[in-house]
Design a protein around this motif. Structure first.
Motif, PDB file in Angstrom:
ATOM      1  N   SER A 282      54.875  69.841  30.373  1.00 41.78           N
ATOM      2  CA  SER A 282      54.040  70.837  30.609  1.00 41.78           C
ATOM      3  C   SER A 282      53.316  71.074  29.201  1.00 41.78           C
ATOM      4  O   SER A 282      54.269  71.909  28.463  1.00 41.78           O
ATOM      5  N   ARG A 285      54.169  75.178  28.865  1.00 41.55           N
ATOM      6  CA  ARG A 285      55.427  75.343  28.245  1.00 41.55           C
ATOM      7  C   ARG A 285      55.879  75.213  27.126  1.00 41.55           C
ATOM      8  O   ARG A 285      56.472  75.953  26.518  1.00 41.55           O
ATOM      9  N   GLU A 338      46.155  71.569  34.345  1.00 43.87           N
ATOM     10  CA  GLU A 338      47.288  72.343  34.983  1.00 43.87           C
ATOM     11  C   GLU A 338      46.846  73.496  35.849  1.00 43.87           C
ATOM     12  O   GLU A 338      47.156  73.625  36.794  1.00 43.87           O
ATOM     13  N   HIS A 403      52.193  79.812  31.850  1.00 48.09           N
ATOM     14  CA  HIS A 403      53.141  78.785  32.538  1.00 48.09           C
ATOM     15  C   HIS A 403      53.632  79.394  33.852  1.00 48.09           C
ATOM     16  O   HIS A 403      53.919  78.451  34.671  1.00 48.09           O
ATOM     17  N   HIS A 407      53.373  77.024  36.794  1.00 42.33           N
ATOM     18  CA  HIS A 407      54.423  76.950  37.850  1.00 42.33           C
ATOM     19  C   HIS A 407      54.209  77.168  39.328  1.00 42.33           C
ATOM     20  O   HIS A 407      54.559  76.284  40.264  1.00 42.33           O
TER      21      HIS A 407
END
Length: 419
Positions: A282, A285, A338, A403, A407
């Motif tokens: 990621s 991350r 993302e 992040h 998620h």
């Protein structure tokens, strides 16, 4: 390798070539900070003002550039930006007055940041699948680093051969200008036959901008880029820091500046992309933990004694800090995938992201430069580097929020797929 894959990577290499040359003139300070002061008569604050004017115009036009990238073919906008930049460099080599320099640096932003950069980002994103965005942008940053380093060292060679004075600086600027024009003509020829992505060929316009604005994740991505970039701006001041505190010769300072600002991209871009995609799985991350890693590195920089006998320790510590920053720069656009930005509005999304993310260029250089002018010597650098540490802490918090949002989106998407 299939013919389609070969065409993809050839197109990518052409984009890297353009991305590695277009910012040499607006970032002349990277290799020639001290010569700009000595030969052009500029103070820290004046150099900071030129950089800030460039950034203000760029920031104002990033969204326009995004709309242009969605509206027109990127294979036309990219060469236009490069050739325009080179033409401005020809005038810059005449050492115009400060007021004229302000205009030149403003127009450099029009060519590079409005016409070129959003088009480049869109073209790169459209080349890669969602699962390889970190690597694509990492390789972009790394490839730019290779081109940056080769071109900048060549310009430094011109500077030294011509006497390391006014003639040398003019020669280096002319060299950059000719390279920009040449690469612009090359991209015009090599991108001409490239097939445009279907999503990219449909004009989107203002509706695409409105759609991008409504994607919540784009604001966190943009703020994250903002924090990486404001710390990145501080890397410039490692150059005069080593000159003043460790007595580096001017030519060696120029070489250090090239390594610090360009060569580290070669290592940092791909390394960041690999760690983001393969290591932590990621980009968001990875960025979170990279911000945290900057704090002990800055503590080391501040603790090393000043003086010629510690010159290599100072260089190693500052380069280590810069390397981590470049791993972050290599992937800070990858979270666009993302957070779920549709490919057809990529240009508009990057325009918004650039508007916010690169905003520190409008004021960071003035703030850092003013601190150094008002607090000469070690005290000023201590203030600048301490401020960078505080900003890294804030960056860690912003990346943590990004992040967490990514998620949640992944979890929601997975649950909907299983339902």
């Amino acid at each position: 390798m299939t013919a389609q894959a070969k065409a993809k990577w050839l197109r990518f290499l052409v984009l890297v070539l353009g991305g590695g040359t277009i910012y040499k003139l607006s970032n002349l300070k990277d290799a020639f900070y001290i010569p700009m002061q000595e030969q052009m008569g500029l103070s820290h604050t004046e150099i900071g003002t030129l950089l800030s004017v460039n950034a203000i115009v760029a920031t104002a036009l990033f969204v326009v550039g995004g709309l242009l990238a969605d509206r027109f073919e990127t294979r036309k906008l990219i060469p236009l930006g490069l050739i325009g930049t080179g033409a401005l460099g020809l005038y810059l080599a005449s050492f115009p007055g400060f007021n004229q320099l302000l205009i030149v640096f403003a127009l450099l932003a029009v060519c590079a940041d409005c016409l070129f950069w959003p088009s480049l980002l869109k073209a790169v994103r459209n080349l890669g699948e969602d699962g390889e965005q970190g690597r694509m942008f990492g390789f972009l940053e790394g490839g730019r680093g290779v081109v940056d380093t080769l071109v900048a060292f060549a310009a430094l060679g011109v500077f030294v051969v011509l006497g390391s004075g006014a003639a040398g600086l003019k020669g280096a600027i002319l060299f950059y200008s000719v390279i920009d024009i040449g690469v612009g003509l090359l991209t015009l020829l090599l991108l001409r036959g490239a097939r445009q992505d279907n999503a990219a060929r449909d004009p989107v316009g203002f509706s695409g901008l409105l759609e991008a604005v409504r994607v919540p994740g784009i604001w966190l991505v943009s703020l994250n880029v903002f924090m990486v970039y404001i710390v990145y701006c501080g890397l410039t001041y490692f150059i005069p820091y080593l000159k003043e505190m460790y007595h580096l010769p001017v030519a060696l300072v120029g070489a250090y500046g090239i390594i610090n600002q360009y060569f580290l991209k070669v290592l940092g871009g791909p390394a960041g992309g690999f760690m983001a995609d393969k290591g932590l799985k990621s980009p968001s991350r990875y960025l979170k933990w990279a911000f945290l890693a900057l704090l002990p590195l800055m503590a080391v920089i501040l603790s090393i004694p000043r003086g010629e006998s510690y010159i290599y320790a100072g260089m190693a510590a500052t380069l280590s800090f810069a390397l981590v920053v470049f791993t972050m720069r290599g992937v800070f656009w990858a979270p666009m995938s993302e957070v779920g930005i549709p490919a057809r509005i990529t240009g508009s999304a990057f325009g918004i992201g650039c508007l916010i993310g690169y905003a520190p260029g409008m004021f960071a250089y003035i703030v850092y430069g003013a601190l150094l002018d008002h607090f000469p010597g070690e005290q000023g650098y201590t203030y600048v580097f301490s401020l960078m540490s505080v900003l890294a802490v804030i960056g860690f918090l912003v990346s943590s929020l990004l992040h967490r949002a990514v998620h949640k989106r992944v979890t929601r998407t997975t649950n909907e797929a299983l339902a």
